[in-house]
Design a protein around this motif. Structure first.
Motif, PDB file in Angstrom:
ATOM      1  N   PRO A  97      -2.375   5.678   4.518  1.00 10.14           N
ATOM      2  CA  PRO A  97      -3.683   5.844   3.868  1.00 10.14           C
ATOM      3  C   PRO A  97      -3.579   6.510   2.502  1.00 10.14           C
ATOM      4  O   PRO A  97      -4.267   6.105   1.560  1.00 10.14           O
ATOM      5  CB  PRO A  97      -4.465   6.711   4.870  1.00 10.14           C
ATOM      6  N   GLY A  98      -2.723   7.520   2.402  1.00  7.86           N
ATOM      7  CA  GLY A  98      -2.561   8.191   1.123  1.00  7.86           C
ATOM      8  C   GLY A  98      -1.919   7.299   0.080  1.00  7.86           C
ATOM      9  O   GLY A  98      -2.306   7.325  -1.101  1.00  7.86           O
ATOM     10  N   ARG A  99      -0.938   6.487   0.502  1.00  7.13           N
ATOM     11  CA  ARG A  99      -0.299   5.573  -0.444  1.00  7.13           C
ATOM     12  C   ARG A  99      -1.287   4.528  -0.963  1.00  7.13           C
ATOM     13  O   ARG A  99      -1.167   4.049  -2.079  1.00  7.13           O
ATOM     14  CB  ARG A  99       0.890   4.859   0.208  1.00  7.13           C
ATOM     15  N   ALA A 100      -2.273   4.189  -0.131  1.00  4.07           N
ATOM     16  CA  ALA A 100      -3.256   3.189  -0.549  1.00  4.07           C
ATOM     17  C   ALA A 100      -4.185   3.708  -1.636  1.00  4.07           C
ATOM     18  O   ALA A 100      -4.784   2.922  -2.368  1.00  4.07           O
ATOM     19  CB  ALA A 100      -4.085   2.726   0.659  1.00  4.07           C
ATOM     20  N   ARG A 101      -4.289   5.036  -1.757  1.00  5.52           N
ATOM     21  CA  ARG A 101      -5.166   5.605  -2.782  1.00  5.52           C
ATOM     22  C   ARG A 101      -4.398   6.307  -3.884  1.00  5.52           C
ATOM     23  O   ARG A 101      -4.998   6.766  -4.855  1.00  5.52           O
ATOM     24  CB  ARG A 101      -6.134   6.608  -2.156  1.00  5.52           C
ATOM     25  N   SER A 113      -7.991  -7.847  -1.549  1.00  9.77           N
ATOM     26  CA  SER A 113      -6.586  -7.484  -1.379  1.00  9.77           C
ATOM     27  C   SER A 113      -6.288  -7.093   0.067  1.00  9.77           C
ATOM     28  O   SER A 113      -5.243  -7.451   0.620  1.00  9.77           O
ATOM     29  CB  SER A 113      -6.215  -6.338  -2.323  1.00  9.77           C
ATOM     30  N   LEU A 114      -7.204  -6.373   0.690  1.00  6.93           N
ATOM     31  CA  LEU A 114      -7.024  -6.017   2.108  1.00  6.93           C
ATOM     32  C   LEU A 114      -7.026  -7.259   2.991  1.00  6.93           C
ATOM     33  O   LEU A 114      -6.287  -7.332   3.983  1.00  6.93           O
ATOM     34  CB  LEU A 114      -8.123  -5.055   2.551  1.00  6.93           C
ATOM     35  N   LEU A 115      -7.860  -8.239   2.644  1.00  2.00           N
ATOM     36  CA  LEU A 115      -7.881  -9.481   3.410  1.00  2.00           C
ATOM     37  C   LEU A 115      -6.526 -10.183   3.327  1.00  2.00           C
ATOM     38  O   LEU A 115      -6.020 -10.698   4.338  1.00  2.00           O
ATOM     39  CB  LEU A 115      -8.993 -10.394   2.896  1.00  2.00           C
ATOM     40  N   ALA A 167       1.198  -1.468  -2.427  1.00  6.70           N
ATOM     41  CA  ALA A 167       0.946  -2.826  -2.921  1.00  6.70           C
ATOM     42  C   ALA A 167      -0.535  -3.171  -2.927  1.00  6.70           C
ATOM     43  O   ALA A 167      -1.019  -3.863  -3.827  1.00  6.70           O
ATOM     44  CB  ALA A 167       1.706  -3.838  -2.068  1.00  6.70           C
ATOM     45  N   VAL A 168      -1.271  -2.696  -1.926  1.00  6.63           N
ATOM     46  CA  VAL A 168      -2.670  -3.103  -1.795  1.00  6.63           C
ATOM     47  C   VAL A 168      -3.615  -2.163  -2.541  1.00  6.63           C
ATOM     48  O   VAL A 168      -4.762  -2.521  -2.822  1.00  6.63           O
ATOM     49  CB  VAL A 168      -3.060  -3.168  -0.295  1.00  6.63           C
ATOM     50  N   GLY A 169      -3.154  -0.964  -2.890  1.00  2.00           N
ATOM     51  CA  GLY A 169      -4.045   0.024  -3.490  1.00  2.00           C
ATOM     52  C   GLY A 169      -4.324  -0.179  -4.961  1.00  2.00           C
ATOM     53  O   GLY A 169      -5.149   0.529  -5.533  1.00  2.00           O
ATOM     54  N   ALA A 227      -4.874   1.128   5.548  1.00  2.00           N
ATOM     55  CA  ALA A 227      -4.874   0.933   4.093  1.00  2.00           C
ATOM     56  C   ALA A 227      -6.280   0.925   3.504  1.00  2.00           C
ATOM     57  O   ALA A 227      -6.425   0.795   2.282  1.00  2.00           O
ATOM     58  CB  ALA A 227      -4.169  -0.379   3.743  1.00  2.00           C
ATOM     59  N   SER A 228      -7.315   1.086   4.332  1.00  2.00           N
ATOM     60  CA  SER A 228      -8.697   0.968   3.855  1.00  2.00           C
ATOM     61  C   SER A 228      -9.099   1.995   2.799  1.00  2.00           C
ATOM     62  O   SER A 228     -10.046   1.726   2.041  1.00  2.00           O
ATOM     63  CB  SER A 228      -9.667   1.039   5.043  1.00  2.00           C
ATOM     64  N   PRO A 229      -8.447   3.164   2.690  1.00  2.00           N
ATOM     65  CA  PRO A 229      -8.802   4.047   1.567  1.00  2.00           C
ATOM     66  C   PRO A 229      -8.652   3.384   0.202  1.00  2.00           C
ATOM     67  O   PRO A 229      -9.220   3.872  -0.783  1.00  2.00           O
ATOM     68  CB  PRO A 229      -7.823   5.216   1.728  1.00  2.00           C
ATOM     69  N   ALA A 230      -7.925   2.274   0.139  1.00  2.00           N
ATOM     70  CA  ALA A 230      -7.821   1.535  -1.119  1.00  2.00           C
ATOM     71  C   ALA A 230      -9.188   1.088  -1.613  1.00  2.00           C
ATOM     72  O   ALA A 230      -9.383   0.893  -2.825  1.00  2.00           O
ATOM     73  CB  ALA A 230      -6.909   0.318  -0.942  1.00  2.00           C
ATOM     74  N   LEU A 231     -10.150   0.922  -0.703  1.00  2.00           N
ATOM     75  CA  LEU A 231     -11.481   0.485  -1.107  1.00  2.00           C
ATOM     76  C   LEU A 231     -12.131   1.462  -2.080  1.00  2.00           C
ATOM     77  O   LEU A 231     -13.014   1.089  -2.859  1.00  2.00           O
ATOM     78  CB  LEU A 231     -12.377   0.324   0.126  1.00  2.00           C
TER      79      LEU A 231
END
Length: 613
Positions: free
Chosen positions: A434-438, A138-140, A179-181, A48-52
């Motif tokens: 990863p794509g859903r996170a962005r 949010s990732l935490l 949710a996290v993105g 999920a890190s691409p959300a950053l």
């Protein structure tokens, strides 16, 4: 006593079938049993890190302005208040900020989430206006969530393959990215953090006799209610626990639920007293204010949400497909859900934990059906879904249980269904996470660019946007405030789409959007439908316009001069206080990430303005 999920080793099955299953089970079992919750959480966070890199989007811009300008008390009480229900306040937002003129004066979209608001306040106070830091928090919380969920699965199912698989499926589910993105959606994670912790403490009390759990469980439930309304979803799991897992007598089971119900009633009374809730919006159905409409939305949206959780179909699509196709989707959803239900029937009949997951999952759908279907809301539903799926894969595919039907007519189709679900959630989901996170950055990606690109204007100027709807009127001023740019009075003539403009005299313009105002999605252009669905966010068909209704704004009056066959505005007439060529009126149409100047038609002329492509 609570029945725990011991590992199924098929001692009663005939040799060939069991021998074929055990080697296959051995590899997956070793992985499922040896991977620690912290390692799963790390995997989930990495995926999920691409959300950053997702930056700020939509409601985030509103929050940024409020966090910078408001004291902590206002942040805790009003950060999630979008419309208060006060007619005069709504009129002022239409007059000053450009909220669409067709907004219901009594519109209420107000949520009380002080615990979540506190986390956003900490973002701003610790790291300033930094989206990377906000996404990192949010990732935490996602890491905390996955650890708690994995431990809860092991608590109920024991150190089994089923528990390990369930935790893995949950950790890599694409809905976690949704949710996290989006920073403004952090409450969806926080409510489940509190909810799963509540269930764990309740289990410690009821199964292990640890009386501290009788206090900590309700306290955590109360904290969850202060994080978001979605915490109500834990009540379904608590009820399922009392029905299927609690070993006490009937009265003791009922008494165990009493503290949670008392807290719920008290919270809801305070929530209503303080003026929170929803009314007048096509996105939301408040169970307290609109009980019949809420029931209807649960029956409609519930199958869509479950369909999206079990199979690879984004729930967001339901709101943007043409209305005529939504019935077909509901039928497809019912059929697609019936398939795993048939395969699950023996498991549900044999195992109390499976019944617990199933009832909790179904009940968790109810509160999130109050708004339009979105995958980011499935965080609580997934807890039951993947508990079921973990037990299903383990008992049907890896280590066939003795109580399964022996007929080949059931077993081979069942293996096919379980194999398909394993591929969907064990292989496809990690690849799309990863794509859903962005992907939130793909929702109205031009909003910020257009807001900043509009020529700087002062409060005495009017920015006349030919098409736009809610994203223009709600987010543009906030984005410009954050950038210290001038803010004119925004005026939106029509929602997204083609619009015909006719000018009868020097100061008057008749506006006729294609499909009218407050139209439901009707075309195959999903992007256009995504934008048009915001028309009904600010008004429902329950509060229709009448012919001649007039909205008075500074410098212009808007009158409904034609209705369509369903009573929705087909045409609106704008009567300005100055000629349309006056320098105080800045006319523009959206083109790409910016604007093109627009020249209103001459007196007696009519022009068709096409939507931005």
């Amino acid at each position: 006593m609570v029945q725990s999920g011991a590992e199924i080793v098929c001692p009663e099955r005939a040799g060939a079938e069991c021998a074929a299953a055990l080697p296959r089970a051995a590899v997956i079992q070793r992985l499922a049993l040896r991977v620690r919750p912290s390692a799963l959480a790390l995997v989930s966070a990495i995926l999920a890190s691409p959300a950053l890199l997702a930056g700020w989007n939509l409601d985030d811009h509103l929050f940024r302005h409020r966090l910078a300008a408001w004291p902590l008390r206002d942040v805790l009480m009003r950060l999630f208040v979008f419309w208060s229900g006060d007619a005069e306040e709504t009129r002022q937002t239409m007059d000053r900020w450009g909220v669409p003129w067709w907004t219901d004066p009594g519109l209420r979209v107000a949520f009380w989430r002080p615990l979540t608001a506190l986390t956003h306040w900490l973002d701003f106070r610790l790291w300033g206006d930094d989206p990377v830091a906000a996404h990192a928090q949010s990732l935490l919380w996602l890491v905390v969530l996955v650890v708690l969920v994995a431990r809860f699965y092991r608590r109920l199912l024991g150190p089994t393959t089923a528990a390990g698989l369930a935790a893995f499926f949950y950790a890599v589910d694409g809905a976690r990215g949704a949710a996290v993105g989006w920073v403004a959606s952090r409450n969806a994670i926080l409510v489940v953090v509190c909810g799963v912790a509540t269930l764990a403490q309740h289990d410690r009390w009821r199964r292990n006799g640890r009386r501290a759990g009788a206090l900590l469980g309700p306290l955590l439930f109360g904290a969850g209610l202060l994080a978001g309304e979605g915490e109500v979803g834990v009540l379904g799991y608590l009820a399922a626990y009392a029905l299927f897992l609690d070993g006490g007598d009937a009265r003791a089971r009922l008494r165990s639920l009493a503290p949670y119900l008392v807290l719920l009633v008290g919270w809801h009374a305070l929530y209503q007293h303080l003026g929170y809730g929803t009314a007048g919006s096509g996105f939301y159905a408040d169970p307290a204010r609109e009980p019949l409409r809420f029931v209807a939305t649960v029956l409609e949206r519930g199958p869509v949400l479950l369909f999206s959780q079990w199979w690879p179909w984004p729930a967001e699509l339901y709101s943007v497909v043409p209305v005529g196709e939504q019935g077909t989707i509901l039928v497809c959803a019912a059929v697609a859900l019936l398939v795993p239900a048939v395969v699950l029937a023996p498991l549900l009949a044999h195992r109390p934990t499976a019944r617990f997951w199933a009832l909790g999952m179904a009940a968790a759908v109810v509160p999130i059906s109050a708004t339009i279907p979105e995958d980011r809301l499935l965080v609580f539903v997934g807890l039951g879904t993947f508990g079921l799926l973990g037990e299903l894969v383990s008992s049907v595919w890896l280590q066939p249980a003795a109580w399964l039907p022996r007929e080949r007519g059931w077993r081979w189709p069942a293996l096919g269904v379980v194999g398909a679900l394993f591929l969907v959630h064990g292989v496809a989901s990690p690849s799309v996470l990863p794509g859903r996170a962005r992907e939130v950055t793909t929702i109205f990606p031009e909003v910020r660019a257009r807001a900043l690109a509009f020529p700087t204007g002062g409060p005495d100027e009017q920015a006349i946007v030919v098409q736009g709807g809610l994203p223009v009127g709600f987010y543009y001023p906030e984005i410009r405030l954050a950038a210290h740019l001038g803010i004119p009075r925004w005026r939106v003539l029509a929602p997204e789409g083609d619009v015909r403009l006719t000018r009868p005299d020097a100061r008057t313009l008749r506006v006729r959007p294609r499909g009218g105002y407050l139209a439901e999605p009707a075309s195959d252009d999903y992007v256009a439908n995504q934008r048009r669905r915001f028309d009904t966010f600010v008004r429902t068909p329950d509060h229709p316009f009448a012919l001649g209704d007039t909205v008075h704004l500074t410098g212009v009056d808007v009158e409904v001069t034609a209705l369509d066959g369903e009573g929705r505005p087909a045409e609106a007439t704008f009567r300005f206080a100055v000629p349309l060529e006056d320098a105080s009126l800045r006319w523009a149409v959206a083109r790409g990430d910016g604007w093109a100047p627009f020249r209103p038609p001459a007196v007696g002329e009519s022009v068709l303005v096409e939507a931005a492509r």
